[in-house]
Design a protein around this motif. Sequence first.
Motif, short mmCIF file in Angstrom:
data_model
loop_
_atom_site.label_atom_id
_atom_site.label_comp_id
_atom_site.label_asym_id
_atom_site.label_seq_id
_atom_site.Cartn_x
_atom_site.Cartn_y
_atom_site.Cartn_z
N GLU A 192 0.76 -0.77 -0.55
CA GLU A 192 0.07 0.08 0.21
C GLU A 192 1.14 0.71 0.13
O GLU A 192 0.26 2.24 -0.03
N LYS A 193 2.51 1.06 0.04
CA LYS A 193 3.27 1.99 0.74
C LYS A 193 5.06 1.74 -0.17
O LYS A 193 4.79 0.67 0.39
N VAL A 194 4.75 2.06 -1.80
CA VAL A 194 6.15 2.39 -1.99
C VAL A 194 6.83 3.12 -1.98
O VAL A 194 6.59 4.67 -1.98
N HIS A 195 7.62 2.78 -1.41
CA HIS A 195 8.55 3.48 -1.33
C HIS A 195 9.93 4.11 -2.56
O HIS A 195 9.94 2.91 -3.44
N PHE A 196 9.84 5.09 -2.20
CA PHE A 196 11.12 5.43 -3.90
C PHE A 196 12.09 6.48 -2.90
O PHE A 196 12.10 7.41 -1.44
N SER A 197 12.88 6.63 -4.35
CA SER A 197 14.23 8.15 -4.03
C SER A 197 14.88 8.45 -4.93
O SER A 197 13.79 8.58 -5.61
N ASP A 198 15.06 9.99 -4.83
CA ASP A 198 15.82 10.72 -6.35
C ASP A 198 16.76 11.51 -6.07
O ASP A 198 17.25 12.05 -4.95
N HIS A 199 17.18 12.88 -7.24
CA HIS A 199 18.10 13.12 -7.39
C HIS A 199 17.57 14.14 -6.47
O HIS A 199 16.66 14.59 -6.60
N LEU A 200 18.59 15.44 -5.74
CA LEU A 200 18.74 16.84 -5.10
C LEU A 200 19.28 16.98 -6.09
O LEU A 200 21.16 16.56 -5.72
N GLU A 208 22.04 12.12 -4.82
CA GLU A 208 20.96 11.11 -4.10
C GLU A 208 20.71 10.92 -2.32
O GLU A 208 21.23 11.67 -1.55
N ASN A 209 18.98 11.33 -2.85
CA ASN A 209 18.41 11.10 -1.39
C ASN A 209 18.59 10.64 -0.84
O ASN A 209 17.59 9.57 -0.56
N PRO A 210 19.21 10.06 0.38
CA PRO A 210 19.69 9.40 1.26
C PRO A 210 18.54 8.98 2.59
O PRO A 210 18.64 8.09 2.90
N SER A 211 17.13 9.68 2.88
CA SER A 211 16.75 9.53 3.19
C SER A 211 15.55 7.90 2.38
O SER A 211 15.33 8.01 1.51
N LEU A 212 14.86 7.43 3.70
CA LEU A 212 14.11 6.32 3.02
C LEU A 212 12.75 6.55 3.52
O LEU A 212 12.13 5.11 3.47
N GLU A 213 12.32 7.35 3.60
CA GLU A 213 10.95 8.30 4.74
C GLU A 213 9.90 8.39 3.17
O GLU A 213 8.72 8.92 2.94
N SER A 214 10.17 8.61 2.01
CA SER A 214 9.66 8.41 1.06
C SER A 214 8.98 8.58 0.14
O SER A 214 9.07 6.82 0.10
#
Length: 464
Positions: free
Chosen positions: A211-219, A338-344
């Motif tokens: 139901e929640k799909v985590h992702f990251s991206d560049h900043l 790379e955005n290191p956060s795992l909360e997105s």
Amino acid sequence: MKIAVLGAGTYGSYVINSLIEKYPDAEITLFDVGDKNVKSEEQIGFYSKLKKAMYKGLTDGRFFGYGGASDKWGGQLLTYTDNDYHHPDAFMQGVINIDKARKDEMLAKFKIENKFPENHVSNELFTKTGVWLSALHRNFFHWFKIDKRQQVKIMNHSRVVRLESKNGKDIDAVVYTDGKSESKASFDYYFLTSGAFESSRILMSSGMMPEKVHFSDHLSMKVFKIKGSTVIGNEDFVFRMRGTSLITKRMIGEVTDVDADGKVAQKDYSFYVHPVFNLKFPFFVVMKEVLFKHHFELKYIWTALKDIPHCIAFAWAILAKRRMYVMDNEWFLYIDIENPSLESYISLSKEKDAFGVQGLDVYYDAGKETEFVFNEAKEDAIKHLTACNVKYDVLAEEINVQTCEDIYHPYGMFDFKDMNDYFTRWNNMLVVTTGCLSRSGGINPTAAMLPVVDEFIEKHLPNA
């Protein structure tokens, strides 16, 4: 063999071309919500709601219609090598291996080549040279003449709602809508190529993802202003012309995180340092609006006329010198991390879009780790600039996630153990998006997945 390709964008167009190259008798049905007029999320009628922080990856980064994001794309055809990651996981190592083996074959489909070596310019940084496709010929759908292929049946104005599967491994049917009523169709094999976020929405709506799909991206942040030569050490970073394409260069590095006790935590985050030219050149800004956003206003002509000397110099540099003009000999270096956060993460919203389909809620987070990665990347860049006697001004002492730019390179939406897991996660479907990558690294990762498509179609496509 009857094959469905769900999405006529960058990957869908490439998949179809590769399928026909290998299996000229394949029967392919292409589903797309749009048509020849490429539209943004808002224009096409999709819905997303930002719930936390700043992120424009959906509203500004995804497009629909024939060619999808490739029609607006300003990206480069870059692939991975052994230099990109100190500790790649098994899946990323598989991508690296395939990229190395099939890069030239992939680039040849665009009638280009990249024989430029990657050079280690310091202990922390190496250069990667890329080819930026011509703004006049970058729409993959048109490049591969998908609408001219007799093997392809195009189902436009067909929004994929969900996939049906009784066991979660075999896709039984695709359910799609024209905005008024739903229809259903079954095929032998499916390629889900609807973009990172839309593909995830389809899988969530089908009960095939959490139901929640985590992702990251560049900043991205503008960090240095340089007044002077575009040469740093032995490398010239000015863009050069090859035909109507651009040859570009960047420096790539990797930061290894440490825990509270100062011990290596074995968490690596890539960054890259890349040049940006002519930010204060109105004509160049206008030209990018026309070429990349397909937006033109009559006032743009007046903008050019007001600055004839620089416009002439720009034309001379491009046409005669075959290189990018650098206004007032001033240019900038950006650092992208790379955005290191795992909360997105994304989740299905309660609100529905213009098609009566649940939209997406977007939660984007950039935690304290972001500051660490940015500062380490900045120090590595400063060390190299200083060693090369480059005169520079530091414009950003620390990262500001409220003002930094989104780069639209979403990744980290799946957890494939290795390449075999990726190829066989579903018995009769392959998902092709940048979201499949566990790392994005120091590049726009789009082209890195193209050799993987060729590898799968040539060696692993079942019952072909």
